[in-house]
Design an enzyme around this catalytic site. Structure first.
Site, PDB file in Angstrom:
ATOM      1  N   ARG A   3       0.186  -2.572   8.928  1.00 35.67           N
ATOM      2  CA  ARG A   3       0.334  -3.576   9.887  1.00 35.67           C
ATOM      3  C   ARG A   3       0.182  -2.712  11.561  1.00 35.67           C
ATOM      4  NH1 ARG A   3       5.054  -4.489   6.823  1.00 35.67           N
ATOM      5  NH2 ARG A   3       4.864  -6.212   5.795  1.00 35.67           N
ATOM      6  N   LYS A  31       8.239  -4.221   8.618  1.00 35.87           N
ATOM      7  CA  LYS A  31       8.341  -5.377   9.285  1.00 35.87           C
ATOM      8  C   LYS A  31       9.842  -5.652   7.898  1.00 35.87           C
ATOM      9  CE  LYS A  31       6.721 -10.231   8.268  1.00 35.87           C
ATOM     10  NZ  LYS A  31       5.799 -11.302   8.365  1.00 35.87           N
ATOM     11  N   HIS A  69      -5.609  -6.654  10.845  1.00 36.74           N
ATOM     12  CA  HIS A  69      -4.401  -7.385   9.674  1.00 36.74           C
ATOM     13  C   HIS A  69      -5.450  -7.225   7.955  1.00 36.74           C
ATOM     14  CE1 HIS A  69      -1.248  -8.147   8.328  1.00 36.74           C
ATOM     15  NE2 HIS A  69      -0.577  -8.969   7.778  1.00 36.74           N
ATOM     16  N   ARG A 106      -5.800  -4.458   6.295  1.00 42.04           N
ATOM     17  CA  ARG A 106      -4.908  -4.359   5.670  1.00 42.04           C
ATOM     18  C   ARG A 106      -4.941  -5.251   3.946  1.00 42.04           C
ATOM     19  NH1 ARG A 106       1.001  -4.057   5.014  1.00 42.04           N
ATOM     20  NH2 ARG A 106       1.981  -5.701   4.236  1.00 42.04           N
ATOM     21  N   HIS A 143       6.495  -5.431   0.001  1.00 40.68           N
ATOM     22  CA  HIS A 143       6.857  -6.731   0.727  1.00 40.68           C
ATOM     23  C   HIS A 143       8.405  -7.130  -0.488  1.00 40.68           C
ATOM     24  CE1 HIS A 143       1.979  -7.708   0.724  1.00 40.68           C
ATOM     25  NE2 HIS A 143       2.284  -7.948   2.268  1.00 40.68           N
ATOM     26  N   TYR A 153      -2.838 -12.276  -3.340  1.00 40.83           N
ATOM     27  CA  TYR A 153      -4.144 -10.945  -3.740  1.00 40.83           C
ATOM     28  C   TYR A 153      -4.859 -11.330  -4.853  1.00 40.83           C
ATOM     29  CZ  TYR A 153      -2.794  -9.014   0.350  1.00 40.83           C
ATOM     30  OH  TYR A 153      -2.591  -8.651   2.158  1.00 40.83           O
TER      31      TYR A 153
END
Length: 361
Positions: free
Chosen positions: A218, A243, A308, A311, A334, A343
């Site tokens: 990120r 994150k 982004h 990514r 994640h 995705y």
């Protein structure tokens, strides 16, 4: 001539100008860490007239065994107006955010949203408002055309005050939220990524883009990297405090390490891996997004491009190459596999051929 540091009062009377051998990197780094800052407008290194900052500079000079010449601190009487009830609430609100250890970006966003809430209802205080008045406020903001993301931010900021600061029951969860749209991630093709990198000649800029695409980082993760996060002996890169405050360890490619070494020999950063114009200062978010925008223009990519998207491209290209989705989830950091599954909607290998192709028309 022996190295020395001196402080002189500027004409404005609120700062010292700091004089030292500017070419001496260890001294410059120690002073910047102690609170000295470079002012581009004044073209000088400055230090605020605060006893704590002067003491930190004194300690830094003592540790380096260099003399410091400093005039006595002037006595500046300050008569501050009494804080308003709204200011006191903002102070309590900010303190609670700090204690919850939210990220700096979340703290800024929540403070800004809650301040707008207070200003709108002033001089009334939040605890005097009814639930309907809060709904009316939200409805009026929505009518102004705010985005769904900002609407959710307002709700979260208001909820945080009532439930976390004042300890109210979770009745404010009843504030309606917009339904989140299910949007496919925007990404670049491999040829577009290649063109983007080839049209980025600056080694610092290219390394930042390569990290975003080569490791799926990120924007904040790229800019928060330090020299200590790269372990060339193990060929890994550590992402710390990503994150959700999650750390992760990512495999480092030989090609990327080669580019990072060339960049380091050219720029010699001291603190962050990527620093701004001032030594020890983190490269800015806006500057990096501008780097991406300009690289996309040079590469002839017509649609808007953000960091982004690199990514998203990283994850999609891994999936198309047959990488297990659970591994991609781990690499991206994640918490839920459902986040990674977006995705599968854009990966080319998941799209079956159209039955129209088999009709022999």
């Amino acid at each position: 001539m022996k190295t020395a540091v001196s402080l002189r009062v500027r004409s404005a009377g609120i700062d010292y100008q700091v004089f030292f051998p500017y070419a001496d990197a260890p001294v410059r780094a120690a002073l910047l860490a102690a609170g000295v800052r470079y002012d581009a407008t004044a073209r000088a290194y400055l230090l605020s007239m605060e006893a704590e900052l002067v003491q930190r500079v004194q300690a830094a000079c003592a540790q380096l065994s260099i003399p410091l010449s400093a005039p006595p601190l002037p006595i500046i009487p300050q008569v501050l107006p009494p804080p308003t009830p709204q200011n006191e609430l903002l102070a309590r609100y900010g303190q609670r955010l700090a204690l919850k250890r939210y990220s700096s970006q979340t703290v800024r966003n929540y403070n800004t949203a809650f301040r707008a809430f207070l200003v709108y209802h002033a001089p009334r205080l939040p605890l005097t408002l009814t639930h309907q008045q809060i709904l009316d406020y939200m409805a009026e903001r929505v009518a102004t055309g705010i985005s769904e993301a900002y609407q959710n931010l307002l709700i979260n900021a208001i909820k945080f005050y009532y439930e976390q600061v004042e300890g109210q029951p979770r009745q404010y969860y009843e504030i309606p939220r917009p339904k989140r749209p299910l949007l496919n991630p925007k990404l670049l093709g491999k040829d577009e990524v290649k063109a983007l990198l080839l049209h980025t000649e600056n080694s610092k800029h290219r390394c930042m883009l390569m990290l975003a695409y080569g490791l799926g980082l990120r924007l904040s993760e790229v800019l928060n990297l330090t020299l200590q996060d790269i372990h060339s002996s193990r060929m890994v890169l550590y992402v710390r405090g990503g994150k959700g405050k999650k750390d992760r360890m990512l495999p480092l490619s030989e090609q990327l390490l080669h580019w990072l070494r060339d960049y380091y020999r050219q720029y010699r950063p001291l603190t962050f891996l990527f620093e701004g114009q001032q030594v020890g200062e983190r490269y800015s978010d806006r500057a990096l997004q501008l780097v991406v925008k300009q690289a996309a223009q040079r590469a002839g990519i017509q649609r808007p491009v953000t960091l982004h998207m690199l990514r998203h491209s990283y994850a999609t290209h891994l999936l198309e190459a047959g990488t297990d989705i659970r591994l991609i989830q781990d690499l991206l950091g994640h918490s839920s596999i459902k986040t990674t599954e977006i995705y599968t909607h854009v990966a080319q290998r998941t799209r079956p051929a159209s039955p129209l192709d088999n009709l022999g028309l």
